[in-house]
Each structure stands twice: as structure tokens, then as C-alpha cells.
Design an enzyme around this catalytic site. Structure first.
Site, short mmCIF file in Angstrom:
data_model
loop_
_atom_site.label_atom_id
_atom_site.label_comp_id
_atom_site.label_asym_id
_atom_site.label_seq_id
_atom_site.Cartn_x
_atom_site.Cartn_y
_atom_site.Cartn_z
N LYS A 120 11.02 23.19 29.62
CA LYS A 120 9.69 23.33 30.23
C LYS A 120 8.61 23.36 29.14
CE LYS A 120 11.99 25.87 33.83
NZ LYS A 120 11.81 26.43 35.14
N GLU A 148 8.56 21.92 39.76
CA GLU A 148 7.31 22.34 39.11
C GLU A 148 6.35 21.17 38.92
OE1 GLU A 148 9.05 24.33 35.74
OE2 GLU A 148 9.73 25.96 37.03
N GLU A 168 18.43 21.70 42.97
CA GLU A 168 17.78 22.92 42.51
C GLU A 168 16.99 23.55 43.66
OE1 GLU A 168 17.20 22.95 37.97
OE2 GLU A 168 15.43 22.04 38.83
N GLY A 189 14.24 30.39 38.24
CA GLY A 189 13.59 31.48 37.53
C GLY A 189 13.58 32.81 38.26
N SER A 248 18.55 29.52 37.84
CA SER A 248 19.02 30.85 37.38
C SER A 248 20.47 30.88 36.90
CB SER A 248 18.82 31.89 38.49
OG SER A 248 17.45 32.05 38.76
#
Ligand code: PEP
Length: 248
Positions: free
Chosen positions: A13, A100, A166, A172, A209
Site C-alpha cells: 500500500k 481501496e 478479499e 485490516g 488480515s
């Protein structure tokens, strides 16, 4: 079970500085262990691609980017990076459709980005996954199907496309799906690819995660081909720990 041919893809990221290249030392040594056949890929920010490529030159670690522009080559697009540029830096992979980035990317744009990456012979990691609200409304399959079929529309050869499942609510948060749900959703992805006559041997990864505590359980799910790992991959000790614990 071994971790032969299992993918461990590090998504850094917006983390890392020019000094971060030194934090690859231990992973490079680990990757050289004689019998280790895991596939290790780092996707750092664009700014670090070249230094990561140079650093990993004599290892079997490969490097990728976290996104690309819809136009494969060059053009008047301020602030953008094309697939050709990623390739020029030595990148071999590109993550497309990460949750994201999906605010600015609908499935149509994601489809164009995948085409641009394949035109430049990059390997694509297509991220798909439902939001918590979709899950609560029992719309997971609907979302996954739409993201897959629209994202991969009109693409004939998917041999260079890896799917990363995902769930957005898992990224996260420290929360991962139940074994049953994960199995079910990965199977659904595989069947959707099969029914739509897409490439049926596509690798399907899980992301969200992943850490040293849950990797053993995740490895028990036999239809997962590897993992896309965010936070835990930026710490080399933790990243290695995950890979070590993935071997029984
Ligand atoms: C990701 O963002 O792709 C990801 C898997 O993140 P994390 O491992 O931090 O949940």
C-alpha cells in the site's frame, strides 16, 4: 502440506521509504532455502519498484505494482503510471481492482486496466470481494459474480490472471471469514470462471488480515492457491513467520 507453488503476495500500500529496501534482506535469504518453492511477490508503491527489482535480482522474488492506468503505454494523463512503465521498471505483476481503489474504478475501468496490463504482458492480480453490507444482505455471490464477469469481460486468455478474493470487511480488521464461508466462496469463484468458460485453472488467493496466528487454519482450506497480504507483509519477520507457519 507444503507451501510449494503457494503465492505470498505482499501489498505494501502507501508504506515504505528508500530505506525499506533493506527490510528485504531476510526474506531474500529465506527465499533461497533450497526446497522452498513458494512464490514470493512484492508490490511496493511505484516509487520503490525499481529499487526492489534491483535488490531481488539474484533471487526468485518478483516485483509488481499496486495499480495501473487504463492506457497501456504513454499519454497526457497527469499523475498516472502505465503498464509499460511498470514493465520498464522490471515489474512483472500488477494488482488491479483492490477495494481501496474501487471508489475511482468501476468494473468497466478495471476491465480496461486488465487489458492494458495483459497487452504489456504483465501478470494481473484481480481483487474481488464483498462489503459487509453485501454480506449482511446475502449478496456476496451476486457481487463476486458481477466483479468477475464484468472485470474479465472479453478477455480470452486468462493464464496471466490471478484472482484474489478479499472480503472488504476483512481487510485490516483482524477478522477473517469462517472456514466454511471461505471454502464456499472460493468454490463459487472457481465455478463462475468455469461456467463462463473462462480459464478454469486460474489461481485463486485469499486476502484479508492474514497473520502468523491464522495462517495454519487458512492453509487447511485446500482450494486456496495463496495469499495477498497487506499490513503483515511490511514487517519481514512477520512475513517470514507466516510463510514458515504455512508449512506443516
Ligand atoms: C490488502 O489490503 O490487500 C490486505 C490483504 O490487507 P491486510 O492483510 O492488511 O488485511
Amino acid at each position: 502440506m507444503t507451501n510449494n507453488n503457494i503465492y505470498f503476495i505482499a501489498n505494501w500500500k502507501m508504506f515504505g521509504s528508500t530505506k525499506s529496501v533493506n527490510s528485504l534482506n531476510k526474506v531474500i535469504s529465506y527465499s533461497k532455502i533450497k526446497k522452498l518453492k513458494a512464490k514470493i511477490i512484492y508490490c511496493p508503491p511505484y516509487t520503490l519498484i525499481k529499487s526492489f527489482v534491483n535488490k531481488t535480482k539474484n533471487s526468485n522474488i518478483e516485483i509488481g505494482a499496486q495499480d495501473c492506468h487504463v492506457q497501456p503505454k504513454y499519454g497526457p494523463f497527469t499523475g498516472a503510471i502505465s503498464s509499460k512503465m511498470i514493465k520498464d521498471l522490471g515489474g512483472k505483476f500488477v494488482i488491479i481492482g483492490h477495494s481501496e481503489t474501487r471508489l475511482e474504478n468501476d468494473n468497466k475501468k478495471i476491465n480496461s486496466k486488465i487489458k492494458s496490463a495483459l497487452d504489456e504482458k504483465l501478470n494481473v492480480i484481480l481483487c474481488i470481494g464483498e462489503k459487509l453490507i453485501d454480506k449482511k444482505k446475502n449478496k456476496t455471490k451476486f457481487v463476486l459474480r458481477k466483479q468477475l464477469l464484468q472485470g474479465l469481460k472479453n478477455l480470452k486468455n486468462l493464464s496471466k490472471v490471478i484472482i484474489a478474493y478479499e472480503p472488504v470487511w476483512s481487510i485490516g480488521t483482524g477478522i477473517i471469514p469462517t472456514e466454511n464461508d471461505l471454502k464456499k466462496n472460493i468454490r463459487f469463484i472457481r465455478n463462475t470462471l468455469k461456467i463462463s468458460k473462462k480459464f478454469t485453472k486460474s489461481k485463486i488467493l485469499y486476502g484479508g488480515s492474514v497473520n502468523p496466528k491464522n495462517i495454519k487454519n487458512l492453509m487447511r482450506i485446500d482450494n486456496i492457491d495463496g495469499f495477498l497480504i497487506g499490513g503483515a507483509s511490511t514487517n519481514e519477520k512477520i512475513f517470514i513467520d507466516i510463510m514458515k507457519k504455512s508449512i506443516n
